[in-house]
Design a protein around this motif. Structure first.
Motif, short mmCIF file in Angstrom:
data_model
loop_
_atom_site.label_atom_id
_atom_site.label_comp_id
_atom_site.label_asym_id
_atom_site.label_seq_id
_atom_site.Cartn_x
_atom_site.Cartn_y
_atom_site.Cartn_z
N THR A 116 13.42 3.49 -24.98
CA THR A 116 14.10 4.53 -24.20
C THR A 116 15.56 4.15 -24.02
O THR A 116 15.86 3.01 -23.65
CB THR A 116 13.44 4.69 -22.82
OG1 THR A 116 12.09 5.14 -23.01
CG2 THR A 116 14.18 5.70 -21.97
N ARG A 176 7.32 18.19 -11.01
CA ARG A 176 8.35 17.17 -11.16
C ARG A 176 8.12 16.01 -10.19
O ARG A 176 7.70 16.21 -9.06
CB ARG A 176 9.73 17.74 -10.86
CG ARG A 176 10.28 18.71 -11.88
CD ARG A 176 11.79 18.80 -11.69
NE ARG A 176 12.41 19.86 -12.44
CZ ARG A 176 12.68 19.84 -13.73
NH1 ARG A 176 12.32 18.79 -14.44
NH2 ARG A 176 13.28 20.85 -14.32
N GLU A 177 8.44 14.81 -10.67
CA GLU A 177 8.57 13.66 -9.79
C GLU A 177 10.03 13.22 -9.89
O GLU A 177 10.42 12.49 -10.80
CB GLU A 177 7.65 12.52 -10.21
CG GLU A 177 7.72 11.32 -9.28
CD GLU A 177 6.77 10.21 -9.71
OE1 GLU A 177 6.97 9.07 -9.26
OE2 GLU A 177 5.86 10.48 -10.50
N ALA A 196 15.68 13.11 -21.11
CA ALA A 196 15.65 11.73 -21.59
C ALA A 196 16.19 11.68 -23.01
O ALA A 196 16.24 12.69 -23.73
CB ALA A 196 14.23 11.16 -21.54
N GLU A 222 16.75 7.96 -19.10
CA GLU A 222 15.80 9.00 -18.68
C GLU A 222 15.98 9.33 -17.21
O GLU A 222 16.39 8.49 -16.41
CB GLU A 222 14.36 8.55 -18.93
CG GLU A 222 13.92 7.36 -18.11
CD GLU A 222 12.47 6.99 -18.37
OE1 GLU A 222 11.73 7.84 -18.88
OE2 GLU A 222 12.09 5.85 -18.05
N LYS A 223 15.71 10.58 -16.89
CA LYS A 223 15.59 11.05 -15.50
C LYS A 223 14.24 11.74 -15.45
O LYS A 223 14.08 12.85 -15.98
CB LYS A 223 16.73 11.99 -15.13
CG LYS A 223 16.87 12.22 -13.63
CD LYS A 223 18.17 12.97 -13.34
CE LYS A 223 18.45 13.04 -11.85
NZ LYS A 223 17.43 13.80 -11.12
N ALA A 224 13.27 11.07 -14.88
CA ALA A 224 11.85 11.46 -15.00
C ALA A 224 11.64 12.95 -14.78
O ALA A 224 12.14 13.53 -13.81
CB ALA A 224 11.02 10.66 -14.00
N ASP A 225 10.88 13.57 -15.68
CA ASP A 225 10.51 14.98 -15.61
C ASP A 225 11.71 15.92 -15.61
O ASP A 225 11.61 17.07 -15.18
CB ASP A 225 9.65 15.27 -14.36
CG ASP A 225 8.34 14.50 -14.38
OD1 ASP A 225 7.85 14.20 -15.49
OD2 ASP A 225 7.83 14.17 -13.30
#
Length: 574
Positions: free
Chosen positions: A433, A525-526, A442, A436-439
């Motif tokens: 990776t 989303r998280e 990325a 990334e910015k979760a959900d």
């Protein structure tokens, strides 16, 4: 009373203030008739209600909060309707301060001139205070104590250093000169002196406070240097497909065109930039800043924002060692949708050079015994330095998880426009990776697909609603392919997504026709902070924003930052 005669009004809060000027029984005294100046006005809260019973100080410009107390005659209190007045004030220059204890709101305005037989009105809305935060203070031990003051005000704040971070809380909104004293301080010996601009409720992070010494002037070079950079495109690039405006351009100043040994104090002088037409006329002055000077490598990177690119013009850069520096903060402007810009020039905390500067990054490691901050920093970046990471080390853009409605920019781009660019040098081409910015989005590397961009689309309408067209959430991906990607070499990646929809994807200087692939996603989303890392290698010049950058813009950025090209090139002007 003659309150409205010859008034200096500072940010009058409402029409009601002006309406009461001709005769207002709430403002006591009639200094114009007695021959003494008067200061009076009305303070409100941000909900429009009066700032009742707020403390008000009229502070002489030479007052020093570290060595004296303000005489009682210079202080008063607003009444139940927010009115205040001070009469019999000697002529002079003052700061006006107000503090409403119940709400915590404050006010400060400096350089108010009061003359004999005059009446001056200072009225405004009180605001939330702000915070100054110094990060990465390596030369101060934890627990070191001190105070911060502003000359000519009653501002006097206790401070303490904790985990190499120094906090100064509850500062009023405004622009002023802040003096910081540490431990065995005296009013003649500040540890740092800074010009700050506090916004309501905002934390301003300053990475490099300017140390000063008492009774010693800042050293300066008594030289003037002029450099020129033609904007003609590199050989083989004949035309642009579109008009390019407000583009940040990096200029490299190296020892082959500048005698750095003769410039002992190059960081203290003034740099200016102008666009020069073909016939030699100055067409416009341009925003300019520099990314620091590395005396060991003898190289300086100067950033200029070019308002519109005309390839017949040139840039002229002038250094004047006797002028004090003053630099623009909008090289990467919000109106061009720069949300985050990292140059990776520091070691542990990375300053966000976007105009708003909200998202400074912090280096983190999940394993002990990993590289030190100095080992992470590399001098062989694309522009001066880069940062080296491994699979256990990441950079977190602090306070970036949620969109903040009080800010004009954030790192959550919804379903709208989205873009990024960066330089990456991977040690190996394995699954990893990049950021990334979760959900949300990325960038990853896949051995079979190359660089893969992910973007999460959230349904904006509910299934079953009449006329609904956007009822599904899904994950979009675009893969670059593996052609031209090699381990151990710098690679430029730029991606833009338009809401119409349209995409632009570049690997180095080549446009990639990447097909979009969609996968089902439940839409949950998280939210998390943006993290850079999860790979082993180096990264440089990372930008992130909410706009669509066309091919001309992207290709020029690549040509400008690529070390082998470094367009446009500076040369000394005799």
């Amino acid at each position: 009373m003659k309150f409205c005669k010859n008034i200096l009004a500072v940010s009058i809060a409402s029409a009601a203030i002006l309406g009461g000027c001709s005769s207002d029984s709430h403002i006591a005294g009639n200094s114009a008739e007695t021959g003494s100046p008067e200061l009076a006005g009305i303070f409100l809260l941000d909900n429009g209600k009066p700032a009742a019973f707020a403390r008000v100080h009229c502070v002489p410009s030479d007052f020093n909060a570290t060595s004296g107390e303000l005489p009682a005659a210079y202080s008063t209190e607003t009444d139940s309707k927010g009115y205040y007045s001070l009469d019999s004030i000697p002529p002079g220059t003052y700061a006006v301060e107000a503090f409403h204890e119940e709400s915590g709101k404050r006010f400060l305005v400096q350089n108010i001139s009061v003359t004999e037989d005059d009446s001056v009105a200072v009225s405004d809305t009180l605001r939330d205070p702000g915070i100054i935060k110094f990060e990465g203070i390596e030369n101060l031990s934890d627990g070191a104590a001190g105070v911060a003051t502003v000359l000519g005000t009653t501002i006097h704040r206790n401070i303490v250093v904790h985990e190499h971070t120094l906090f100064i809380d509850s500062l009023p909104v405004g622009k002023f000169d802040l003096q910081v004293f540490i431990d065995e301080y005296s009013s003649a010996n500040p540890w740092a002196y800074l010009k700050v601009d506090i916004v309501a409720g905002h934390t301003e992070t300053i990475l490099e406070p300017s140390p000063i010494e008492p009774d010693i002037e800042t050293p300066r070079d008594s030289v003037t240097l002029t450099f020129v950079a033609p904007l003609a495109l590199p050989k083989g690039i004949d035309t642009l497909n579109s008009v390019v405006t407000d583009i940040p351009i990096a200029l490299r100043l190296t020892e082959d065109i500048c005698d750095f040994d003769s410039l002992q104090y190059v960081n203290y002088g003034r740099w200016d930039a102008a666009r020069i037409s073909k016939d030699g006329r100055h067409r416009s002055n341009l925003p300019i800043s520099y990314a620091g000077f590395d005396r060991e490598s003898k190289e300086m990177v100067i950033w200029v924002r070019v308002d519109s690119l005309n390839v017949d013009d040139s840039l002229e850069i002038v250094y004047d060692g006797l002028q004090y520096p003053f630099y623009a903060l909008d090289i990467f402007p919000t109106n061009r949708s720069y949300s985050l810009v990292y140059h990776f020039d520091s070691e542990t905390t990375f300053r966000d050079d976007a105009e708003k500067g909200y998202f400074n990054g912090m280096l983190n490691s999940t394993e002990t015994g990993s590289k030190t901050s100095t080992e992470n920093r590399n001098s062989d970046g694309v522009l001066r330095s880069s940062i080296a990471l491994d699979a256990t080390t990441t950079i977190t853009a602090k306070n970036s998880a949620k969109a903040d409605s009080t800010r004009k920019v954030n790192l959550s781009f919804g379903n709208g426009q989205f873009c990024f660019s960066l330089w990456i040098n991977l040690e190996s081409l394995e699954q990893q990776t990049i950021f990334e910015k979760a959900d949300e989005y990325a960038l990853r590397y896949d051995p079979a697909q190359g660089f893969v961009v992910e973007f999460y689309h959230v349904a904006t309408e509910r299934a079953g609603d009449e006329g609904a067209t956007d009822t599904a959430s899904y994950k979009q991906t675009w893969a670059s392919g593996t052609e031209g990607i090699e381990a151990g070499k710098w690679i430029f990646i730029a991606f833009s997504k338009h809401s119409i929809p349209q995409t632009s994807y570049f690997i180095n200087g080549t446009s990639i026709k990447a097909e979009e692939t969609s996968n089902d996603w439940d839409g949950n989303r998280e939210l998390a902070d943006l993290k850079i890392g999860g790979f082993t290698g180096k990264i440089d010049e990372f930008t992130l924003g909410s706009t669509f950058r066309d091919d001309s813009w992207t290709r020029l950025t690549y040509l400008n930052q690529k070390p082998e090209i470094s367009w446009p090139k500076l040369s000394a002007r005799k």
